[in-house]
Design a protein around this motif. Structure first.
Motif, PDB file in Angstrom:
ATOM      1  N   TYR A 137      -3.486  -5.829  -8.559  1.00 11.78           N
ATOM      2  CA  TYR A 137      -3.426  -4.463  -8.035  1.00 11.78           C
ATOM      3  C   TYR A 137      -1.997  -3.948  -8.166  1.00 11.78           C
ATOM      4  O   TYR A 137      -1.041  -4.715  -8.304  1.00 11.78           O
ATOM      5  CB  TYR A 137      -3.870  -4.403  -6.573  1.00 11.78           C
ATOM      6  N   ARG A 138      -1.883  -2.643  -8.104  1.00 10.00           N
ATOM      7  CA  ARG A 138      -0.573  -1.993  -8.232  1.00 10.00           C
ATOM      8  C   ARG A 138      -0.498  -0.824  -7.242  1.00 10.00           C
ATOM      9  O   ARG A 138      -1.463  -0.068  -7.100  1.00 10.00           O
ATOM     10  CB  ARG A 138      -0.387  -1.482  -9.661  1.00 10.00           C
ATOM     11  N   VAL A 139       0.656  -0.670  -6.602  1.00  7.93           N
ATOM     12  CA  VAL A 139       0.888   0.439  -5.679  1.00  7.93           C
ATOM     13  C   VAL A 139       1.975   1.323  -6.265  1.00  7.93           C
ATOM     14  O   VAL A 139       3.140   0.920  -6.329  1.00  7.93           O
ATOM     15  CB  VAL A 139       1.298  -0.056  -4.272  1.00  7.93           C
ATOM     16  N   GLU A 140       1.600   2.499  -6.731  1.00 13.83           N
ATOM     17  CA  GLU A 140       2.560   3.428  -7.326  1.00 13.83           C
ATOM     18  C   GLU A 140       3.117   4.406  -6.298  1.00 13.83           C
ATOM     19  O   GLU A 140       4.287   4.761  -6.325  1.00 13.83           O
ATOM     20  CB  GLU A 140       1.905   4.201  -8.469  1.00 13.83           C
ATOM     21  N   GLU A 144      -1.247   4.629  -1.549  1.00 18.05           N
ATOM     22  CA  GLU A 144      -2.225   3.782  -2.220  1.00 18.05           C
ATOM     23  C   GLU A 144      -2.391   2.410  -1.552  1.00 18.05           C
ATOM     24  O   GLU A 144      -3.297   1.654  -1.911  1.00 18.05           O
ATOM     25  CB  GLU A 144      -1.841   3.599  -3.694  1.00 18.05           C
ATOM     26  N   ALA A 145      -1.538   2.099  -0.583  1.00 22.48           N
ATOM     27  CA  ALA A 145      -1.660   0.825   0.139  1.00 22.48           C
ATOM     28  C   ALA A 145      -2.363   0.987   1.485  1.00 22.48           C
ATOM     29  O   ALA A 145      -2.627  -0.011   2.162  1.00 22.48           O
ATOM     30  CB  ALA A 145      -0.272   0.223   0.367  1.00 22.48           C
ATOM     31  N   ALA A 146      -2.689   2.205   1.875  1.00 18.52           N
ATOM     32  CA  ALA A 146      -3.142   2.448   3.248  1.00 18.52           C
ATOM     33  C   ALA A 146      -4.456   1.751   3.573  1.00 18.52           C
ATOM     34  O   ALA A 146      -4.569   1.031   4.576  1.00 18.52           O
ATOM     35  CB  ALA A 146      -3.260   3.958   3.488  1.00 18.52           C
ATOM     36  N   ALA A 464       7.461   1.120  -3.606  1.00 16.06           N
ATOM     37  CA  ALA A 464       6.884   2.439  -3.865  1.00 16.06           C
ATOM     38  C   ALA A 464       7.492   3.488  -2.938  1.00 16.06           C
ATOM     39  O   ALA A 464       7.766   4.620  -3.356  1.00 16.06           O
ATOM     40  CB  ALA A 464       5.374   2.396  -3.684  1.00 16.06           C
ATOM     41  N   PHE A 465       7.711   3.132  -1.689  1.00 14.00           N
ATOM     42  CA  PHE A 465       8.300   4.086  -0.733  1.00 14.00           C
ATOM     43  C   PHE A 465       9.694   4.496  -1.160  1.00 14.00           C
ATOM     44  O   PHE A 465      10.075   5.665  -1.040  1.00 14.00           O
ATOM     45  CB  PHE A 465       8.335   3.458   0.666  1.00 14.00           C
ATOM     46  N   ARG A 466      10.463   3.568  -1.684  1.00 13.70           N
ATOM     47  CA  ARG A 466      11.829   3.888  -2.081  1.00 13.70           C
ATOM     48  C   ARG A 466      11.868   4.772  -3.332  1.00 13.70           C
ATOM     49  O   ARG A 466      12.927   5.303  -3.668  1.00 13.70           O
ATOM     50  CB  ARG A 466      12.627   2.605  -2.327  1.00 13.70           C
ATOM     51  N   ARG A 467      10.739   4.936  -3.992  1.00 16.85           N
ATOM     52  CA  ARG A 467      10.696   5.874  -5.110  1.00 16.85           C
ATOM     53  C   ARG A 467      10.494   7.312  -4.644  1.00 16.85           C
ATOM     54  O   ARG A 467      10.587   8.243  -5.433  1.00 16.85           O
ATOM     55  CB  ARG A 467       9.574   5.481  -6.091  1.00 16.85           C
TER      56      ARG A 467
END
Length: 785
Positions: A137-140, A144-146, A464-467
């Motif tokens: 899996y990938r979280v962009e 998307e992780a919720a 992802a959050f830091r993006r």
């Protein structure tokens, strides 16, 4: 001071950005450039329409009406929200396939809502858990992780927490993607990081093009030259007697073409015309070969008209062929002659030199052996000389070295420790360092979670959050913090207090800080790096009052209490040092917290700190407008706090390690300042920014020089004046060099930042009036520097 009302950003900046984006779209050369410019136009149109309608409140931490702070927004340059949600993405092909297989009983107003609700059901949870356990899996985007967090909460027995989380997500389930992408992800491990992926590097290498002039030259040497020689041979074969040539007067002598026709001539002619048609289809005819009166064109056209003989040619046509043969034989030699063969061999050698695009293709071929979303574990396989058995190397001779400019592109995907990437020139500034450091921070934070499945999700979620791009904020508002995301807060039951994790975070913070200070000593710690340092410090159990850089055009006239705390650390740590004397730092006792702290916009503010900054800012003059006034005050806030240098060095016990390298770092920074100021600025505003950045770097150099002994301080002060003279700014910069020498010698500046009885003065970057360094270079008063 501004009033207590809520402020909003003015639209003028956005309008200017829209105008520039439209100009770029009109002037863009390539389709890709035009597409990017049009995307910017769309974003700024969204910003302006949202501000005009009242749907956007730019300056607020919740700028989109009716939207929670945790939603990831599309943010244009400068922190302007466009109103779009990044997690509101179209369905992918995989999602549409999954949607087609869902039972009709799955509720939902939209396809997105049906998918989100499916993964909260039993079958969906099983599918999601399997992906989480396998790492497929990938979280962009953080959202998307919720649902994955909710599913893990249910599995671990925290059903009530999961219900609370789903209740908070429910109002946006019809719009936002709350599930990860079911595809593998390649993450660096251990202490390694990477700047970009292999796929991104490959795309950049595929975009490498051979310059048109080089491509045309190679076509001439490799295609048209050999075809021309065959054409000359064909016509020479029809000459009876001596080949035509030019005498000393330029007249044609020798035999005539079309006098004899060898038996295989018609077949050779047909083959040549076929080869010519194929070549013209693949390689545009250019240069002299395309000219209608060239030797090549005259002989080619005549060849087309005589399939079996010269009956279709006039005497004039034959005469032109004879003249063309005489020209080329006299200039280049007859076909097969030593002179002509030597020329073609030389040209072939030139044409065999591989092009940059050809070599880029070789590197792309090598990168194909790695995952597109991953990195390169080592450079050896990329930088080795070309071998004959490489599929992509057909046009590149074996043994050819990969040029440095292509290696620099490829190395951006190297996975290695941060210091190694700095050494390779991949990380070129503190800003770039801030983009890769979350990869380390995410592992440190996730290490506190014993469950490897939860830890893996947490790691991707943090990265992802830091993006997320920061918003433009007013009224002392703060950017949304990682722990404010509801699904991050819900993970608290999984986190365990571990001393080994705290120790690892402390060491990582020490190493990262030293790397920033020693690799880029002339640079401030940028806000994204401050954010990472703060996250590491929290994980290490440290409460460091790290402060951000504030833009002068949005400064609200006051500071939160951490600025006072940071100033107190600086005054204590630097008491008696060169820095304290040069900038006249107050004593530590000046920063005692008041018994009844002041509050503004719901925050504890350091009103006394702001007042001290305002008083000290008078040294930079008066007037110049609001932005210039804000800039002079903000510069004093950085001086008083050292903009995190003292807090980091003292709080992480880095004084002695930094002292060992301080002479080299201070001199490197001083030289950077001098050569930066010696550069010619293209316009007035650029010159003002140049002075500001130089003064900020000068402050870093003063801090570092303060760690050196008296003898070294005197030596560098003396050398600095000579360095400025050699750079051509000795006279203009003399007030600063004399001022430094004055303080190094034990002197102090007066209330206006000038040395008593001398020409020396304190070097500041902002000026509310005309900046003294620019008096001879720029007429008029300065505003923002």
């Amino acid at each position: 001071m501004p009033d207590e009302g809520v402020h909003a950003a003015a639209p003028e900046y956005a309008m200017g950005q829209l105008t520039r984006a439209i100009t770029r779209a009109v002037e863009s050369g390539t389709a890709e450039d035009r597409e990017r410019a049009l995307a910017k136009v769309r974003r700024w149109q969204d910003v302006l329409s949202g501000m005009e309608s009242g749907r956007l409140a730019v300056g607020s931490r919740t700028p989109v009406a009716g939207t929670p702070a945790w939603v990831t927004l599309e943010v244009a340059h400068g922190g302007f929200a466009t109103g779009r949600y990044l997690a509101e993405s179209p369905l992918t092909d995989a999602e549409r396939h999954r949607l087609d297989t869902l039972p009709p009983r799955i509720p939902g107003e939209t396809d997105r809502e049906r998918l989100n609700l499916w993964y909260l059901g039993d079958d969906g949870q099983s599918e999601l858990l399997a992906a989480l356990r396998s790492g497929h899996y990938r979280v962009e985007v953080p959202e998307e992780a919720a649902i994955a967090v909710a599913v893990l909460l249910v599995e671990q027995g925290f059903a009530e927490h999961a219900l609370d989380l789903v209740a908070e997500l429910r109002p946006l389930m019809h719009r936002l993607r709350f599930t990860p992408r079911f595809e593998p992800v390649a993450l660096p491990s251990g202490t390694s990081v990477r700047l970009v992926s292999v796929g991104e590097v490959s795309d950049a290498l595929r975009a490498v093009r051979t310059p048109p002039q080089i491509a045309q030259m190679n076509d001439t040497l490799q295609v048209w030259g050999p075809l021309y020689d065959r054409l000359v041979e064909l016509w020479c074969a029809t000459v009876e007697g001596e080949l035509p040539s030019l005498d000393a007067t330029g007249a044609v002598t020798g035999g005539w073409p079309c006098r004899r026709w060898p038996q295989d001539w018609a077949g050779d002619r047909a083959r040549w015309l076929t080869d010519y048609a194929d070549a013209a289809r693949l390689h545009p005819v250019a240069g002299r070969y395309a000219h209608p009166k060239s030797n090549f064109t005259r002989m080619r056209v005549a060849l087309e008209w005589c399939p079996e003989g010269s009956g279709a040619l006039s005497a004039r046509d034959v005469g032109w062929v004879r003249r063309a043969l005489a020209n080329t034989v006299s200039r280049r030699g007859a076909p097969g002659s030593e002179r002509r063969v030597a020329l073609r061999e030389t040209q072939a050698a030139v044409a065999s030199i591989p092009t940059r695009a050809g070599l880029a293709g070789v590197v792309v071929g090598r990168l194909a052996g790695f995952r597109a979303d991953g990195g390169i574990p080592a450079l050896a396989a990329i930088t080795a000389a070309v071998s004959a058995d490489e599929p992509a190397a057909s046009a590149v001779p074996a043994g050819t070295a990969i040029p440095d400019n292509l290696v620099r592109k490829a190395v951006r995907a190297l996975e290695a420790p941060v210091d190694e990437l700095v050494a390779h020139g991949v990380i070129t500034s503190n800003e770039v360092l801030a983009t890769v450091l979350p990869q380390i921070t995410s592992r440190l934070l996730s290490a506190a979670i014993p469950d490897p499945v939860v830890a893996g999700l947490h790691e991707q979620l943090y990265t992802a959050f830091r993006r997320r791009r920061g918003l433009l904020l007013l009224d002392l508002a703060q950017q949304v913090r990682f722990e404010e995301l509801p699904w991050v807060a819900a993970l608290v039951p999984f986190v365990a207090a571990r001393s080994d994790v705290a120790t690892a975070a402390y060491r990582a913070l020490q190493q990262s800080t030293m790397l920033a200070l020693t690799s880029f000593p002339q640079e401030l710690v940028p806000n994204p790096l401050v954010t990472e340092f703060r996250a590491m410090a929290t994980q290490a159990g440290l409460q460091l009052p790290l402060v951000e850089e504030i833009a002068a055009d949005i400064f609200m006239g006051t500071f939160t209490d951490k600025w006072r705390l940071a100033a107190g650390v600086a005054s204590a740590a630097l008491e008696g040092t060169l820095y304290a004397r040069y900038y006249d730092l107050p004593e530590q006792a000046s920063w005692t917290s008041p018994a009844r702290p002041a509050r503004k916009w719901g925050k504890v503010v350091a009103r006394d700190f702001a007042e001290v900054c305002a008083e000290r800012a008078q040294e930079a003059g008066r007037g110049g407008g609001r932005v210039a006034g804000n800039g002079t005050l903000l510069e004093q806030s950085q001086i008083l706090t050292t903009h995190n240098l003292a807090v980091l060095v003292a709080g992480l016990d880095l004084t002695e390690p930094l002292r060992e390298r301080a002479p080299e770092l201070a001199w490197t920074t001083f030289r950077w300042v001098v050569h930066r100021l010696a550069q010619s600025a293209p316009h007035r505003h650029a010159a003002l920014i140049q002075v500001k950045n130089a003064a900020y770097a000068w402050r870093q150099a003063i801090f570092l020089l303060g760690l050196c002994g008296q003898e070294e301080q005197e030596r560098q002060a003396h050398l600095l004046a000579a360095e400025a003279t050699a750079a051509g700014i000795g006279k203009r910069f003399r007030p600063a060099t004399d001022g430094l020498a004055h303080v190094v010698g034990g002197g102090r500046f007066g209330s206006h930042g000038k040395a008593w009885g001398r020409d020396g003065r304190r070097f500041l970057g902002w000026s509310a009036g005309r900046h003294w360094f620019l008096e001879d270079a720029i007429a008029g008063s300065a505003s923002r520097t």
